[in-house]
Design an enzyme around this catalytic site. Structure first.
Site, PDB file in Angstrom:
ATOM      1  N   ARG A 125       4.486 -14.046  -2.778  1.00 20.90           N
ATOM      2  CA  ARG A 125       3.754 -15.292  -2.581  1.00 20.90           C
ATOM      3  C   ARG A 125       3.181 -15.407  -1.178  1.00 20.90           C
ATOM      4  NH1 ARG A 125       6.698 -18.321  -6.925  1.00 20.90           N
ATOM      5  NH2 ARG A 125       5.856 -20.396  -6.922  1.00 20.90           N
ATOM      6  N   LYS A 178       3.027 -17.898 -16.016  1.00 19.86           N
ATOM      7  CA  LYS A 178       3.695 -16.654 -15.592  1.00 19.86           C
ATOM      8  C   LYS A 178       5.015 -16.465 -16.352  1.00 19.86           C
ATOM      9  CE  LYS A 178       3.996 -18.027 -11.264  1.00 19.86           C
ATOM     10  NZ  LYS A 178       3.369 -19.362 -11.363  1.00 19.86           N
ATOM     11  N   ARG A 182       6.001 -29.808 -18.918  1.00 23.69           N
ATOM     12  CA  ARG A 182       6.923 -28.705 -19.228  1.00 23.69           C
ATOM     13  C   ARG A 182       8.359 -29.187 -19.450  1.00 23.69           C
ATOM     14  NH1 ARG A 182       6.824 -23.984 -15.302  1.00 23.69           N
ATOM     15  NH2 ARG A 182       6.859 -25.726 -13.856  1.00 23.69           N
ATOM     16  N   ARG A 186       2.948 -28.330  -4.505  1.00 24.52           N
ATOM     17  CA  ARG A 186       3.075 -26.911  -4.906  1.00 24.52           C
ATOM     18  C   ARG A 186       1.702 -26.266  -5.075  1.00 24.52           C
ATOM     19  NH1 ARG A 186       6.308 -27.849 -10.075  1.00 24.52           N
ATOM     20  NH2 ARG A 186       5.913 -25.659 -10.505  1.00 24.52           N
ATOM     21  N   ARG A 221      12.218 -29.825 -14.870  1.00 26.24           N
ATOM     22  CA  ARG A 221      12.489 -29.365 -13.509  1.00 26.24           C
ATOM     23  C   ARG A 221      12.254 -30.477 -12.491  1.00 26.24           C
ATOM     24  NH1 ARG A 221       9.537 -23.622 -12.886  1.00 26.24           N
ATOM     25  NH2 ARG A 221       8.869 -24.571 -10.943  1.00 26.24           N
TER      26      ARG A 221
END
Ligand code: AP5
Ligand code: MG
Length: 216
Positions: A90, A15, A128, A173, A162
């Protein structure tokens, strides 16, 4: 009528990567509730502490807080010709609020789901890294920087990971997404506003599909 682009997809679906391209190339502001909350969590107050704890646990922030964030951000001038929501809505309550907001703003919702299978998402998230200066998103498996863990654009700047990108947090998550956000796909499907793109391809190929949907 200008558009509210709702980019949907599980954690790691891409996203943010696609929203950044839309911002760069179509001048549509990227509104990432995750990024806004992470920035808010840097303050030294009680709310910051609460946000930090929720994000670190992989749980959702309260609807009323996130809704307020979106109301405030989309009221700015740069959103007049449309904007991209990255990670919002969400929950069903957030989706309902967005209907009301977009009606007031005379905007049309276009929902785009980036589909990526579960097994790929773990590598996307745990691999990431992001530049703390320009925000460029890398991946140690799929899109590594040229020089080990530093940004290609901001030379010498160390990339960061992160706090919620560890494997145990990612699993929470993904579970949260499955339970609370996945049902929103049906919501937009039933109202004929959902478009789906295959998210396991080259970033550019995915972008081209998204741009076609937006301009169509
Ligand atoms: P948020 O920051 O939104 O995280 P997320 O939804 O878990 O999504 P990610 O940012 O992890 O993934 P992404 O889809 O943006 O993927 P990216 O482009 O980076 O939310 C974090 C937290 O904030 C939530 O858990 C919650 O606590 C809170 N929050 C946020 N919004 C909320 C809301 N509305 N309500 C309540 N709480 C909220 O890409 C991932 C990786 O894959 C990168 O390494 C990238 O380089 C790589 N990649 C991307 N595309 C490709 C490709 N095509 N091929 C190969 N690799 C690719
Ligand atoms: Mg993101």
């Amino acid at each position: 009528m200008s558009r509210t682009i709702v980019l949907m997809g599980a954690p790691g679906a891409g996203k943010g990567t696609q929203a950044r391209l839309l911002q760069e190339r179509l001048n549509l502001p990227q509104i990432s509730t995750g990024d806004i909350l992470r920035a808010r969590a840097e303050a030294g107050d009680q709310l910051a502490e609460e946000i930090r704890a929720l994000q670190a646990a992989g749980k959702l922030a309260p609807d009323d807080l996130v809704i307020r964030v979106v109301e405030e951000r989309t009221a700015r001038d740069d959103c007049q010709n449309g904007y991209v929501l990255d990670g919002f809505p969400r929950t069903l309550a957030q989706a309902r609020m967005l209907e009301k907001l977009t009606a007031e703003q005379h905007k049309e919702i276009v929902a785009i789901a980036i589909d990526v299978p579960f097994e790929v998402l773990e590598k996307r998230t745990t691999g990431r890294r992001q530049c703390p200066v320009c925000g460029e998103i890398y991946n140690m498996y799929f899109r590594p920087p040229q020089s080990n863990e530093t940004c290609d654009r901001d030379l010498g700047v160390r990339l960061v990971r992160r706090a919620d990108d560890t494997i145990d947090k990612v699993r929470v998550r993904l579970e949260t997404h499955q339970q609370q956000t996945q049902p929103l796909l049906d919501y937009y499907e039933e109202t004929k506003r959902l478009h789906r793109v295959d998210g396991v391809r080259d970033t550019e190929a995915i972008y081209q599909d998204i741009e076609r949907i937006i301009s169509g």
